[in-house]
Design an enzyme around this catalytic site. Structure first.
Site, PDB file in Angstrom:
ATOM      1  N   SER A 182      16.998  13.973  16.222  1.00 29.68           N
ATOM      2  CA  SER A 182      18.261  14.160  16.924  1.00 29.68           C
ATOM      3  C   SER A 182      19.293  13.092  16.587  1.00 29.68           C
ATOM      4  CB  SER A 182      18.031  14.193  18.438  1.00 29.68           C
ATOM      5  OG  SER A 182      17.294  13.059  18.852  1.00 29.68           O
ATOM      6  N   HIS A 192      20.662   8.277  19.983  1.00 28.55           N
ATOM      7  CA  HIS A 192      21.782   9.218  19.862  1.00 28.55           C
ATOM      8  C   HIS A 192      23.104   8.494  19.636  1.00 28.55           C
ATOM      9  CE1 HIS A 192      19.385  12.478  22.266  1.00 28.55           C
ATOM     10  NE2 HIS A 192      18.903  12.244  21.069  1.00 28.55           N
TER      11      HIS A 192
END
Length: 404
Positions: free
Chosen positions: A145, A197
């Site tokens: 991610s 992230h």
């Protein structure tokens, strides 16, 4: 009216068509991550302490391999499925723009930059003199991610969209899209790596504004790799995307963009300096729904006007090399759309001359570019459309028509 033949196909046929439409690198990443998760599931491996990105272990034991193993392992079935389903559209579009080899290099570069940013921020937070948070050094992060957030920033900048929809619930300014997604994930999900992230977003911004230019080789480097014998088997596959050297949507990072950014930082007020680092389209009033450079958006038969159809007919006549108005029969337009026979004849004429060049990975000639420029399109948009269409002039005309 006969229903669409795709809807008549079985589930296996449609899945095969979907899989064959994914370029080779994106499909390889999906396959590798899926196989790794299945192997871990079968052998009962679920601790991930040896493969995750663990800042303390990377610094104290110099386990740099964690930079790459951490992006290939996933913690649950939903984790790997969500990441891979997000990778397919993002990775496929960027791969069609950049080429398979170049995107692989960019993914490696993003993985390294994400890891370095993660280490730096974790050290600063854990050892700050005011209120240290040492547990950031012991955070164990896995998953693709972080790379996906970098791709989100890059794709948002390339698309030129002014707003983006967050899961279809509400629209947000495009330049804040990735950051708002970060906040949403932190609020609605558990065990989400904030630094993983966030560092992906920072790397995406750095790439978009050309801060990695000195680390990215030129097109001859990637072309030399594509022409090597050990990669010849992959290059011959239809799913392989050659690096044509085109300027991907016109806004891939360049040294000139980097110079402009540095000048903005040195002048103006603080708010303008901060805003200049957010991804922005220089000049585009086109809404996101009209951008056909990004595949997967359906178009109905009655969505184009008669004027747009007349332009398409003129473009097809110019591409086929005919100067006479009679070369396209009036009977080829039905209800504001060209008939299948007329459309197929123009497609066959153009495809027969251009597809052999595309399969060999050749760069569109100046004559083809000038032909589209003579039709009233800007040269930069023409190069962008040809790169996005893999050199197919007919597809390039449709892209430019949708943009215009």
């Amino acid at each position: 009216m006969r229903p669409n033949i795709v809807s008549e196909a079985g589930l296996q046929t449609r899945m095969n068509q979907w899989w064959e439409g994914i370029p080779i690198l994106a499909s390889a990443v999906v396959a590798v991550c899926g196989v790794i998760y299945l192997v871990c599931l079968l052998v009962g491996y679920d601790s991930f302490t040896e493969v995750c990105f663990w800042p303390s272990a990377v610094i104290s034991r110099f386990q740099v391999y964690r930079i790459f193993t951490s992006i290939l392992f996933h913690g649950s079935l939903l984790h790997v499925m969500f990441n891979m389903l997000a990778l397919v559209p993002l990775g496929s579009e960027l791969e069609r723009i950049m080429g398979s080899v170049r995107l692989l290099y960019i993914i490696v570069l993003l993985a390294v930059s994400n890891a370095l940013a993660h280490l730096l921020i974790a050290l600063l937070i854990a050892h700050n003199p005011f209120h240290p948070y040492p547990y950031f050094m012991d955070e164990c992060a896995i998953g693709f991610s972080g790379i996906l957030f970098s791709m989100i920033v890059m794709e948002t900048s390339l698309s030129g969209a002014q707003t983006r929809s967050v899961f279809g619930l509400f629209n947000v300014p495009a330049k804040w899209y990735a950051l708002i997604l970060l906040v949403v994930f932190q609020l609605v999900m558990t065990n989400v790596s904030l630094l993983g992230h966030l560092c992906g977003i920072l790397s995406g911004f750095a790439y978009t504004y050309g801060l990695f230019n000195v680390l990215i080789p030129g097109t001859p480097f990637f072309s030399a790799i594509e022409s090597s014998t050990w990669l010849s088997t992959c290059v011959r596959r239809p799913k392989f995307i050659m690096c044509t050297g085109g300027n991907g949507a016109g806004y891939l990072p360049s040294h000139s963009n980097q110079t402009v950014t540095s000048r903005r930082v040195l002048s103006g007020n603080i708010w303008e300096n901060l805003s200049s680092w957010m991804p922005q389209r220089e000049s585009s009033a086109q809404p996101a729904t009209d951008d056909s450079r990004f595949p997967g958006r359906g178009r109905t038969l009655t969505s184009q006007s008669t004027t747009g159809n007349h332009d398409s007919t003129l473009q097809a006549r110019l591409l086929s090399g005919s100067n006479s108005p009679e070369s396209i029969s009036p009977t080829e337009t039905i209800g504001g759309e060209r008939s299948l026979a007329g459309r197929q004849s123009a497609v066959d004429t153009t495809s027969a001359a251009t597809r052999p060049l595309v399969q060999q990975g050749s760069i569109p000639s100046d004559e083809e570019i000038q032909k589209l420029v003579a039709m009233g399109f800007e040269k930069t948009q023409v190069e962008v459309a040809l790169a996005a269409a893999d050199g197919d002039l007919n597809v390039a005309v449709e892209i430019l028509s949708q943009q215009g």
